[in-house]
Design an enzyme around this catalytic site. Structure first.
Site, mmCIF file in Angstrom:
data_model
loop_
_atom_site.group_PDB
_atom_site.id
_atom_site.type_symbol
_atom_site.label_atom_id
_atom_site.label_comp_id
_atom_site.label_asym_id
_atom_site.label_seq_id
_atom_site.Cartn_x
_atom_site.Cartn_y
_atom_site.Cartn_z
ATOM 1 C CG HIS A 396 -1.785 1.194 1.342
ATOM 2 N ND1 HIS A 396 -1.395 2.327 2.010
ATOM 3 C CD2 HIS A 396 -3.008 1.457 0.834
ATOM 4 C CE1 HIS A 396 -2.356 3.235 1.917
ATOM 5 N NE2 HIS A 396 -3.352 2.730 1.202
ATOM 6 C CB CYS A 704 -2.242 -4.019 -14.744
ATOM 7 S SG CYS A 704 -3.139 -5.429 -14.097
HETATM 8 C C1 PEP Z 1 -1.061 -8.051 -9.430
HETATM 9 O O1 PEP Z 1 -1.323 -9.054 -8.780
HETATM 10 O O2 PEP Z 1 -0.056 -7.941 -10.164
HETATM 11 C C2 PEP Z 1 -1.950 -6.888 -9.365
HETATM 12 C C3 PEP Z 1 -1.807 -5.880 -10.199
HETATM 13 O O3 PEP Z 1 -2.912 -6.885 -8.385
HETATM 14 P P1 PEP Z 1 -2.622 -6.522 -6.852
HETATM 15 O O4 PEP Z 1 -1.234 -6.003 -6.747
HETATM 16 O O5 PEP Z 1 -3.638 -5.527 -6.465
HETATM 17 O O6 PEP Z 1 -2.826 -7.874 -6.221
#
Ligand code: PEP
Ligand code: MG
Length: 752
Positions: A396, A704
């Protein structure tokens, strides 16, 4: 006078003709070749509503509570109807049509809205960017009214209300310009777009310019030395498609380029020389580097638009970011961790152990905490820097500080023990160091300077998007010039409500919950419109929910990362999930056709089918909307073909999770952090085969996760043929350049 010709318009006529027309007027005044155009002025729109007497009803109609989406939809509908169905007074009709005759006999014209409001921060938002191409004859008058009506779309009404602007102070002009039926076209940067060096870069492709601007084709690239005028580099691309005007319908359509023209050079020496000379003239006229759209029709060069290049990094040569005036010799390393958000900052350390200690964080302090939580975001905005004991690059603290542009060091382990409250420290968010006794300036401004400030045209065939987690960061994210949002994490928005979704709905009702989501997403969707915004449904592990009111009801899990999160939780609680989906339905209804839905942590086609059914149950047309999944588990990578067969539009690699699940390395566990490697062969294999299968099935692929900001990963994925890459705000520029480099190398390799 209902119309003004470009010859009579200058840059400071913004209030009368809007930004677009003012800039075309400026180019015309400088004797540069702009296709003939006239502007139906803002005053004409005003006369229309006043002379016909519809103004009273119009402004009364749009004076609604914009949080009431039904009332907003009705108001927009009625306002638009009023404008489109009220006849234009004879005197205005005559003048507009007489001007049109002067452009040419039945000449096809482009009709574009150009909103004006002197104090509005982004006047373009006051009216939708309505554009009609190839308009002929009397249809022009209809189109002009449609441009006027675009002042009253739901988004435009909402935006003005949000910004505190009265509806009756915003006017709209309409540009009517002869269409250029280009044989070749492209863009030109009058100086290097990132270093500002003395080279002119020209990109060129066959047909109309939309193909280059939209990235549908990889254009030829020419680099000209401004000092000598020599063409330093010519890269001839294989241009498979071109955009042309369909002679039957007048519409712009994509056509295949004939085999013999695909690999041939678009611009000859004489044309390059002509463009170079124009580029010099334009930059001299504006006194700063420009980004120019040009077209060539029957051997004549035309300029269609010019705007300042806003991506040139200033001061990097002086090392203002790198050294920041920090007296190295005085510095004394106290702790170190991961550099999670670049930049340097000095300030007094503020140790935050409990949430009620947040008030003591003042402007320019450095927050020192075990870990950050969503409640800390307001204090993080005030802070000069952030240091946490825990967390990695995807924590975070790391995500939010990058988005806020606040330097941060995470995973510093002993920061809360070793640093004292009030102690002056300097942190380096690149190196990951925290030092005592130094007195560097807060370097945030320097970082801001080197960031692009306004959207730039995509220069790559692979789209480069940006990740957003907190809606407040949307403006900075949009200013990178990214091609859209590749991941908007809904959970930061929901966690910031301070209650678990279940508790929030219990206390405030489902309607309020839906509105909160609609509002949060709408802010980002507006900022990027019409660029796509991929919104991911809720994905927070139970340990994050536990910190919120209602968190006591969360199940206790041995390993929350492998537990009740993402689509699993959503499918298990359709009674909660349906409200999230209802928010999407409303956004679509309100006209946010740039919003896309993405499901996290799916494993197989059963998850996908179930999610799709729930979308349909709330009334989302899954054939019409763009929706897809995240590839975050090896299972999802291995089962992607079946998912492609049931209609997903895209698959996006969440490498933060895909890496942890492939390598069995908990992404939050410092003990095994050295084994965490998104570029591991196994992770790469899963991605490569997913891209191949998706390509065969016409499904777009994307990344992403954090690794989308890593140049090694970018190189790998572009070579594999990924459709888009979504990076962190601070990494977008580097990724754009890296993608461009790899694409050009691929092209060169293919012709050598
Ligand atoms: C990921 O898992 O790469 C992602 C983008 O989701 P998060 O970091 O929110 O789990
Ligand atoms: Mg994930």
């Amino acid at each position: 006078m209902a119309v003004l010709w470009l010859d009579d318009i200058r840059g400071d006529d913004l209030g009368a003709v809007g930004g677009k027309a003012a800039s075309l007027g400026e180019l015309t005044a400088a004797d540069l070749p702009v296709p003939p155009a006239f502007v139906v002025t803002a005053d004409t729109y005003r006369s229309f509503i006043e002379e016909t007497g519809i103004d009273g009803e119009l402004f009364e109609t749009v004076d609604v509570d914009t949080d009431d989406s039904k009332a907003l939809a009705e108001a927009a509908e009625r306002a638009s109807e009023l404008i489109r169905e009220t006849p234009i007074p004879e005197s205005i009709r005559e003048e507009v049509m007489a001007a049109y005759e002067e452009v040419g006999d039945d000449a096809p014209v482009a009709v574009r809205s150009s909103a004006t409001a002197e104090d509005l921060p982004d006047a373009s938002f006051a009216g939708q960017q309505e554009t009609f191409l190839n308009v002929t004859g009397e249809a022009l008058l209809e189109r002009v009214r449609e441009c006027w009506a675009s002042l009253f779309t739901q988004r435009a009404i909402y935006y003005r209300q949000e910004q505190g602007f009265a509806h009756d102070v915003v006017d709209i002009a309409v540009v009517v310009q002869r269409m250029v039926d280009a044989d070749k076209s492209g863009v030109m940067f009058t100086s290097h777009p990132s270093t500002g060096a003395g080279v002119i870069t020209i990109e060129a492709a066959w047909g109309l310019g939309e193909a280059v601007v939209s990235g549908a084709v990889t254009p030829d690239n020419y680099v000209i030395d401004r000092e000598t005028g020599d063409v330093r580099e010519s890269t001839v691309a294989r241009k498979k498609v071109m955009h042309v005007r369909d002679p039957e319908t007048g519409e712009t359509v994509e056509r295949e380029v004939s085999e013999d023209r695909r690999g041939s050079r678009v611009l000859d020496e004489a044309e390059l020389e002509e463009l170079r000379a124009l580029g010099e003239e334009i930059e001299a006229h504006y006194g700063e580097p420009q980004d120019v759209e040009w077209a060539i029709e029957d051997g004549e060069v035309y300029l269609l638009q010019s705007r300042p290049i806003t991506t040139i990094a200033e001061g990097t040569e002086e090392g203002s970011v790198a050294d920041g005036g920090l007296a190295e010799e005085e510095a004394d390393l106290v702790v170190s961790g991961l550099g999670a958000s670049p930049g340097q900052a000095s300030g007094e350390a503020r140790l935050v152990r409990k949430l009620d200690e947040l008030d003591k964080v003042g402007d320019g302090d450095v927050i020192v905490a075990e870990m950050t939580t969503p409640d800390m975001v307001p204090a993080m905005k005030r802070a000069a820097g952030i240091v946490t004991d825990e967390g990695g690059m995807t924590s975070h603290a790391a995500i939010v500080s990058r988005e806020l542009g606040v330097p941060a060091v995470v995973g510093a382990e002993h920061a809360t023990d070793r640093l004292e409250d009030g102690q002056v420290i300097t942190i380096d968010g690149e190196k990951g160091s925290v030092e005592a006794g130094a007195e560097a300036e807060d370097e945030r401004d320097a970082i801001e300077e080197v960031r692009p400030q306004a959207p730039v045209k995509p220069m790559t065939a692979t789209e480069v998007k940006v990740n957003v987690s907190i809606p407040d960061a949307a403006e900075r994210a949009a200013a990178t010039g990214a091609d859209g949002v590749g991941l908007l994490r809904l959970e930061h928005l929901v966690l910031s409500l301070g209650k678990t979704p279940e508790r929030y709905i219990e206390d405030h009702g489902a309607e309020e919950y839906v509105e909160q989501i609609v509002d949060g997403v709408r802010g980002v969707a507006d900022e990027f419109y019409p660029r796509p915004v991929r919104v991911r449904t809720l994905d927070a592990p139970t340990d994050e929910f536990r910190q919120l009111e209602g968190g006591e009801d969360e199940p206790t899990e041995h390993n929350p990362m492998m537990g009740y999160r993402g689509i699993r939780r959503s499918l298990d609680r359709p009674d909660v999930f349906e409200h999230e989906l209802e928010a999407f339905r409303r956004l679509f209804e309100m006209g946010y056709d740039n919003v896309e839905v993405m499901f996290p942590l799916v494993n197989d086609v059963d998850d996908v089918q179930a999610a799709r059914r729930l979308m349909e149950e709330v009334g989302i047309d899954t054939e019409k909307r763009s929706w897809g999944v995240m590839i975050e588990t090896p299972a999802s990578a291995l089962c992607v073909e079946e998912m492609a067969n049931v209609g997903i539009d895209f698959a996006s690699f969440g490498t933060n999770d895909l890496t942890q699940y492939t390598l069995a390395v908990d992404r939050n566990n410092g003990q095994v952090a050295d084994r965490y490697d998104a570029n591991h062969e196994a992770v790469r294999q899963l991605m490569a085969q997913t891209i191949e299968i998706c390509r065969e099935h016409g499904v777009a692929t994307s990344i992403c996760g954090q690794a989308g900001s890593d140049t090694d990963m970018v190189r790998f994925l572009v070579r594999e043929g990924i459709t888009s890459i979504s990076a962190n705000i601070d990494a977008v520029r580097d990724v754009q350049h890296e993608v461009k480099r790899v694409e050009q190398k691929l092209l060169l390799d293919s012709v050598r």
